[in-house]
Design an enzyme around this catalytic site. Structure first.
Site, short mmCIF file in Angstrom:
data_model
loop_
_atom_site.label_atom_id
_atom_site.label_comp_id
_atom_site.label_asym_id
_atom_site.label_seq_id
_atom_site.Cartn_x
_atom_site.Cartn_y
_atom_site.Cartn_z
N SER A 139 0.99 -1.08 0.12
CA SER A 139 0.06 0.06 0.11
C SER A 139 1.01 1.18 0.08
O SER A 139 1.37 1.69 1.01
CB SER A 139 -0.95 -0.06 1.20
OG SER A 139 -1.65 1.44 1.38
N GLU A 140 1.21 1.61 -1.00
CA GLU A 140 2.15 2.96 -1.41
C GLU A 140 1.59 4.08 -0.59
O GLU A 140 2.07 4.77 -0.06
CB GLU A 140 2.40 3.33 -2.76
CG GLU A 140 3.36 2.27 -3.33
CD GLU A 140 2.91 0.79 -3.61
OE1 GLU A 140 3.55 0.08 -3.73
OE2 GLU A 140 1.38 0.80 -3.83
N PHE A 191 9.28 0.32 -6.93
CA PHE A 191 9.59 0.86 -8.20
C PHE A 191 8.95 2.32 -8.12
O PHE A 191 7.93 2.56 -7.62
CB PHE A 191 9.04 -0.02 -9.23
CG PHE A 191 9.66 -1.23 -9.50
CD1 PHE A 191 10.98 -1.34 -10.35
CD2 PHE A 191 9.34 -2.30 -8.75
CE1 PHE A 191 11.74 -2.36 -10.43
CE2 PHE A 191 10.01 -3.76 -8.91
CZ PHE A 191 11.18 -3.61 -9.68
N TYR A 242 5.30 2.53 -8.86
CA TYR A 242 4.46 2.22 -7.86
C TYR A 242 3.92 3.43 -7.11
O TYR A 242 3.36 3.57 -6.21
CB TYR A 242 4.57 1.21 -7.04
CG TYR A 242 4.89 -0.02 -7.71
CD1 TYR A 242 4.64 -0.27 -8.92
CD2 TYR A 242 5.78 -0.92 -7.02
CE1 TYR A 242 4.87 -1.45 -9.74
CE2 TYR A 242 5.79 -2.29 -7.72
CZ TYR A 242 5.44 -2.47 -9.06
OH TYR A 242 5.72 -3.59 -9.75
N HIS A 301 7.37 -0.84 -14.45
CA HIS A 301 8.73 -0.88 -13.66
C HIS A 301 9.73 -0.11 -14.44
O HIS A 301 10.95 -0.28 -13.74
CB HIS A 301 9.17 -2.53 -14.05
CG HIS A 301 8.07 -3.30 -12.99
ND1 HIS A 301 7.09 -3.88 -13.79
CD2 HIS A 301 8.15 -3.93 -11.74
CE1 HIS A 301 6.42 -4.73 -12.77
NE2 HIS A 301 6.95 -4.72 -11.78
#
Length: 332
Positions: free
Chosen positions: A54-55, A78, A81, A124
């Site tokens: 959960s960024e 990354f 994200y 990515h």
């Protein structure tokens, strides 16, 4: 560069018990690129810990930790994200000092691998640095060497403002010998002593002169520093290459002095062209150095397309496009 980043975290955590490292797989596993390897074993699970995927939660928790006196170093696995955490970065972290009249700060350093080089495709391999340079209150740092990575990361961690620290994964294990269309190679004859042991800092906002020259100034950062250096060397161009190192704060004095000397300026980055950071650099150079310029400012960038997977090498600025830009700017 991976070892230098690991050392920076280790040195910083040893000096300051308030520093905590958090993120997806950064604990027991040591990070997907191994940048945090061994830190949990040394400092324990309360200072180096894994988070849910959960960024938004990672960034939000870091903001709160910073406000309460910790110095969190969250890792976003990354750069691609990081978008779910944008609201927390822009609306909370970047504004906290101003909104609280200095009562609270957000001394957090958000580390994240960015850019291409691993055939990661659209999820990515993005280079979103321009998004963060637009946000007042955030600082943006991008190293291109192990020495800079360690010194800049220590400075970022000790800074009282939120810092976005992008790590070019293409050169995590050493720069390549030539261009993107050649396999990555370890650094040849690299002297490990070039990265000193222990604590040292590189000030944020100071560019590095990679080469000195008289024909033109090249502004680059991250992986592109090595690419333009290789192109100039093979073409025999007497370029003054500036590694910006930090985009915000920007060493505009070094840029002005160099362009005033050479009269020409080429900007290279791998992010998309439209509204990329190169556009800001071009505007600044034109505004501040107009009467010194002998040719229009040129840019070589990634294309304005969704990130290609199988055509990664064609997407990046490489020897052909950079060489054409050099020929154009030097002929005018």
């Amino acid at each position: 560069m991976i070892e230098a980043i690991n050392e920076a975290l280790d040195v910083s955590m040893e000096r300051d018990d308030n520093i905590v490292v958090m993120g997806e797989d950064v604990g027991y596993f040591g990070g997907v690129f191994r940048c945090t390897a061994g830190l949990q074993e040394k400092y324990g699970k309360t200072r180096v810990f894994d988070t849910p995927i959960s960024e938004c939660g990672i960034i939000a928790a870091a903001v709160g930790m910073g406000a309460y006196g910790l110095r969190p170093v969250p890792e976003i696995q990354f750069a691609d994200y990081i978008y779910p955490g944008l609201d927390q970065l822009i609306s909370e972290a970047a504004r906290l000092r101003y909104r609280s009249a200095g009562e609270y700060i957000a001394p957090m350093t958000v580390r994240s691998p960015f850019g291409g080089g691993i055939f990661g495709g659209q999820t990515h391999s993005q280079s979103p640095e321009a998004l963060f340079t637009h946000v007042a209150g955030l600082k943006t740092v991008i190293p291109s060497t192990p020495y800079d990575a360690k010194g800049l990361l220590i400075s970022a961690i000790e800074d009282n403002d939120p810092v976005i620290f992008f790590e070019p994964k293409r050169i995590y294990n050493g720069p390549f010998t030539g261009y993107y269309d050649k396999p990555a190679q370890p650094w040849k004859n690299f002297d490990a002593s070039l990265v000193p042991e222990g604590h040292y800092k590189i000030p944020l906002g100071k560019a590095r002169h990679v080469t000195t020259g008289d024909e033109l100034t090249i502004l680059a950062y991250g992986t592109m520093v090595h690419v333009v250096e290789a192109v100039c060397r093979e073409k025999g161009v007497d370029a003054e290459i500036l590694d910006l190192r930090t985009l915000v704060p920007l060493d505009i004095e070094a840029i002005e002095a160099s362009v005033a000397k050479t009269g020409r300026c080429l900007i290279v980055h791998e992010a998309t062209r439209t509204s990329g950071f190169g556009a800001e650099l071009s505007a600044l150079v034109t505004e501040r150095c107009f009467y010194h310029l002998e040719a229009p400012v040129e840019r070589v960038t990634g294309f304005d397309t969704p990130y290609p997977h199988s055509l990664e090498w064609a997407y990046f600025p490489g020897p052909i496009r950079i060489g054409e830009a050099l020929d154009k700017i030097l002929s005018e």
